[in-house]
Structure formats: structure tokens, C-alpha cells
Design an enzyme around this catalytic site. Structure first.
Site, short mmCIF file in Angstrom:
data_model
loop_
_atom_site.label_atom_id
_atom_site.label_comp_id
_atom_site.label_asym_id
_atom_site.label_seq_id
_atom_site.Cartn_x
_atom_site.Cartn_y
_atom_site.Cartn_z
N CYS A 90 0.84 -1.20 0.00
CA CYS A 90 0.00 0.00 0.00
C CYS A 90 0.88 1.26 0.00
O CYS A 90 1.54 1.54 -0.99
CB CYS A 90 -0.98 -0.04 1.16
SG CYS A 90 -2.36 1.12 0.99
N HIS A 201 -3.65 -5.58 1.07
CA HIS A 201 -3.00 -5.90 2.34
C HIS A 201 -3.09 -7.40 2.69
O HIS A 201 -3.97 -7.82 3.47
CB HIS A 201 -3.67 -5.11 3.47
CG HIS A 201 -3.41 -3.64 3.42
ND1 HIS A 201 -2.33 -3.06 4.04
CD2 HIS A 201 -4.09 -2.63 2.83
CE1 HIS A 201 -2.36 -1.75 3.84
NE2 HIS A 201 -3.42 -1.47 3.10
N GLU A 203 -1.28 -8.95 4.73
CA GLU A 203 -0.98 -9.12 6.15
C GLU A 203 -2.22 -9.09 7.02
O GLU A 203 -2.17 -9.52 8.19
CB GLU A 203 0.01 -8.04 6.61
CG GLU A 203 -0.55 -6.64 6.80
CD GLU A 203 -0.62 -5.81 5.53
OE1 GLU A 203 -0.84 -4.59 5.64
OE2 GLU A 203 -0.47 -6.39 4.43
#
Length: 228
Positions: A90, A201, A203
Site C-alpha cells: 500500500c 493488504h 498481512e
């Protein structure tokens, strides 16, 4: 015996995804990453540097433009020159393009609106340190949260990325390409395959308690590569 891997997460003023990234790395690597403030230039002994998401410097000028000139970025370039890996997610992707470590730019979303929702990504290649635990063509879910995620590059650069197999991920059905990125590109690799910039994302999907583990193979891929 597998060697011990060492990862670090770089933080800038305004970054807000460093803890999410640390959780994902800890789950796959078996140890917490080192947290590095952007003025720290000592990256010795590290295998992987991660630049997480957020709003570095409040996104003033352009997203990532100010962070790209922070002291740590020269050290990040030196890290890649000696064979280290870098992941930018990002705002981290934006910083890598502003720093000239990846080509192109991230522009305002096509609809000029901030997008905060899940998207779906297709894996374009699996012979990299970031993707070896996926299968080519896999489609997985990942959250996105950005206002400037519209990947742009001139046609010559896009053709080179395609021709050299440097597109790592593309936006895919059922959600598709919502930010207008050229050729549905969601993530790209450097020519030496050691730097990955990715807009969504992964994660944030590494545990069933977070809603799924779709993003965990990316971090497992890195862990397996760096432990070899």
C-alpha cells in the site's frame, strides 16, 4: 538445519499498519521483526525489509513522496544491492515507486473515492520468493484501503513489465479492478525479483480470527526462501 531469518519493518510518521505486518511476519517467521524508525540507517544482518501501509507524512505532496527521501531509503537501496529482499504494501508500494525502486506511479483511484473493502487477486507467477506457496492462477482475497491505488505507467514500461514477467498480482473477479489500475496490475516485481510492491493488504488475512488466511502464503513463501 534451517538458518534464522531476520526481518524488519520500517515506520515513518503517519504509518499505521506496522503492527499488522509484524503479526504476519511473526506467524510465518517464528520471531518478531525488528521495528526501524525512518531515521535509522543500520540495516545490517537483515534478510527482509518491509515498508507497510498507512499515510506517511499525511500523504502531503504525493503519497510516499516525502518518505521516499527519508534517510532509511538509501539504506534500503543498499540492502537490495547486496541481495536483500524488500516488500512494500500500500503506502509502502507508493514509497517504492517514488524512490525509483519500482517503475510507474500510484494515482488517485479512478472513481476519486477512497476504497476500503476486500478485493481478489490472481497470482501471475510462483517462482519468486514472495509467491512460491501459491499456485499460478490462484485467486485469493485481500483487504484494500487506499485512495491512490491506481497503478499507472507508460505503455513501454507496461509492455516491459509484461514481457519480463514482472507482474506478480492482478485484480481478478469476482471483485475485479475497482481503482482503475493499468492492465489490472495490483503488484509488481523488480527485475531481480527481490523487491515486491503490492497495493492490497495480505498481512490482514493471516489468521482465521482475522477472517481467513488468504494472505499467509505470501509470508510463508518468504520464510521458506530466506530459511533455505
Amino acid at each position: 538445519m534451517l538458518r534464522e531469518m531476520r526481518a524488519a519493518v520500517v515506520t515513518f510518521p503517519g504509518i499505521n499498519r506496522e503492527r499488522d505486518m509484524a503479526i504476519a511476519l511473526t506467524r510465518s517467521f517464528g520471531r518478531a521483526p525488528r521495528m526501524i524508525w525512518h531515521r535509522d540507517t543500520d540495516l545490517s544482518g537483515l534478510d527482509l525489509i518491509v515498508i507497510p501501509g498507512g499515510f506517511s507524512y499525511g500523504d502531503y505532496l504525493r503519497c510516499g513522496a516525502m518518505a521516499a527521501h527519508s534517510p532509511v531509503m538509501d539504506a534500503v537501496r543498499a540492502h537490495t544491492a547486496r541481495g536483500g529482499y524488500v516488500l512494500g504494501v500500500c503506502n509502502g508500494f507508493q514509497i517504492l515507486t517514488e524512490a525509483g525502486m519500482l517503475p510507474g506511479a500510484l494515482l488517485r483511484n479512478a472513481g476519486l473515492r477512497f476504497l476500503s473493502s476486500d478485493c481478489h487477486l490472481r497470482v501471475e507467477r510462483t517462482d519468486t520468493a514472495f509467491t512460491s506457496h501459491y499456485q499460478r492462477g490462484d485467486i485469493f482475497r485481500a483487504p484494500m484501503a487506499h485512495g491512490d491505488g491506481n497503478y499507472f505507467a507508460d505503455d513501454a514500461t507496461l509492455d516491459r513489465l509484461e514481457g519480463e514477467g514482472l507482474v506478480a498480482f492482478r485484480y481478478a473477479p469476482p471483485t475485479g479492478n475497482r481503482n482503475g489500475s493499468a492492465r489490472d496490475i495490483a503488484g509488481i516485481l523488480s527485475p531481480n525479483l527481490r523487491v515486491l510492491g503490492l497495493m492490497p493488504h495480505p498481512e490482514d488475512l493471516v489468521d482465521p480470527l482475522l477472517g481467513g488466511e488468504d494472505g499467509k502464503p505470501l509470508f510463508d513463501s518468504l520464510a521458506a526462501t530466506l530459511a533455505a
